[in-house]
Design an enzyme around this catalytic site. Sequence first.
Site, PDB file in Angstrom:
ATOM      1  N   HIS A 190       0.705  -1.157   0.154  1.00  0.00           N
ATOM      2  CA  HIS A 190       0.068   0.014   0.134  1.00  0.00           C
ATOM      3  C   HIS A 190       0.820   1.278   0.018  1.00  0.00           C
ATOM      4  O   HIS A 190       2.054   1.236   0.370  1.00  0.00           O
ATOM      5  CB  HIS A 190      -0.960  -0.006   1.092  1.00  0.00           C
ATOM      6  CG  HIS A 190      -0.465   0.206   2.449  1.00  0.00           C
ATOM      7  ND1 HIS A 190      -0.134   1.276   3.120  1.00  0.00           N
ATOM      8  CD2 HIS A 190       0.139  -0.995   3.376  1.00  0.00           C
ATOM      9  CE1 HIS A 190       0.518   1.072   4.303  1.00  0.00           C
ATOM     10  NE2 HIS A 190       0.595  -0.203   4.357  1.00  0.00           N
ATOM     11  N   CYS A 216       2.178  -5.020   7.171  1.00  0.00           N
ATOM     12  CA  CYS A 216       1.941  -4.653   5.572  1.00  0.00           C
ATOM     13  C   CYS A 216       3.000  -4.024   5.012  1.00  0.00           C
ATOM     14  O   CYS A 216       4.146  -3.750   5.744  1.00  0.00           O
ATOM     15  CB  CYS A 216       0.573  -3.928   5.497  1.00  0.00           C
ATOM     16  SG  CYS A 216      -0.766  -4.867   5.933  1.00  0.00           S
TER      17      CYS A 216
END
Length: 544
Positions: free
Chosen positions: A444, A463
């Site tokens: 992301h 992440c």
Amino acid sequence: MAGGGQVEAPAIGREGAGDGDSVSQVISRLVEDEGSALQAFYDARSHRPAWHDGESVAAFAAALHTLDTDGLIPQDYQADGLVAAHREAYAEGGSDGGNAGGNAGGNAEGNEREARFDLHVSRVLLTALTHLQRGKVDPRAIDGDWDIPIEAAELDPTAISRAVDAQRFEQAFAEARPAYAPYERLRAGLARYRTLERLGGWESLPARQRALRPGDIDDDVVLLRERLAIMGEVELMAATIEAFPGGVIEGPDPRHYDAKLEAAVRRFQRRHLLEGDGIVGQQTLAALNVPVEDRIDQIRLNMERARWLLHGLPESFVLVDIAGYRLSYFRPNGEIWRSRIVVGRPYRRTPSLRSEITHMTVNPTWTIPPTILREDVLPAVRRDLGYLWRERIQVLSPSGAPLDPWEIDWSRPGNVVLRQSPGPHNALGELVIRFPNEHMVYLHDTPSQGLFAREQRAASSGCIRVENIAEFTQLLFDDTDSGHDVRSQIERGETRNVRLAERVPVILHYWTVHPSEDGQLAFRPDIYERDDALLRALDRPLAL
């Protein structure tokens, strides 16, 4: 028995040792209780013995010693005991060692002994080939976050049988090991570091109260110069008077920390993911002083990691190098797009996994995961309820209904959902690249772009934050003929999922040694402290 030492001839079982059985017949009977790989090997040979010839056993034993070039331990595969075990197996009353099929009416006990020895050596061979191709250690046994499928080794029993008959063992090993350039560079690096070890390694630089800086004149600069020269910075070696008796030599003072040495230190720092400032402080000094023996072990265990991964790779895929903080996209046209990344903190580790990118989320909302909610967000809300407004976080019921933050007892909030609104401030930025996995991790964007300037970037909650993710996303759209323009998608302002026309494989993997294309090895900090457990497992003796 465990690897190393004298190999005992396989025990003779009482069952089934009929007087009329040849060695081939005994093999045919015994192999039924073995694994499929061994059965396939003897099926390819019509159950003929493979190891009746002592010369062939000796050649195989010699070839096993070459496994140390792959970071494996030859004694694990009983390299020093097979010849003696062959002599014992054929010592008393058995069939003639030159008769491949054995004597049909010969000594039943001898035939049984020879058959069991034959199976044993073939088992050693197939084990060695499997370890070369897929690794010795099961990664799931030492890494609880491992989520990459473990595929069985792809061994050609007919080709292996022919290699045995022709005594082409090293060729069989070469065909089994990963046929990828990074693995060969690691092998070359291992050989180079073992040469350095034989030459005595390198002398440690002494601990210092103050850092060595460009412009300094110090005796320790000579050691620093020698240390880097050993690693290939040969232009740093200054001539000494002792090397040319009777001569008069004029040249730079080797004690002077000059510009060439500063440039070499910066290169060393960049390879080791240290701050590339040219100053030899505590971290740089510690990296310089890692003994050559430890670097050899680090190379060996990363060769094992390579054997886990480097097989069956698609032509185009995304590789996330966790410990190297780097993403590489191997495009269908042969180009490689690279970017810096931020990965999980040591206590919120990014897992190793293999999946496929399916879609992107544009202008994402962020539903705060339970761990981050419990450990990060709730303490902030309890200190200051205004945190919710500043971060544009909505409070929702499990069904998605809005709740009034003032009516919630934040010391015991119950089953509430906190969701951050989309926009540049969102923790996920403007783009999320999604791929199915049980760990709920993804690639992301981030509003915290300053993190990419750091050398060591373990700062997320698991992440992966990707620098220049919009450029990366557009490449994925273009290369899969998905027909989307990423910037126009973002400018629409809507939160929406945009699918790829074709899935793109993605691999998240952990390396603490990176072999660059110029042959240099980059050693990275073991941010998740995984190296020691893998080294212990890799060095644990086998029972064959």
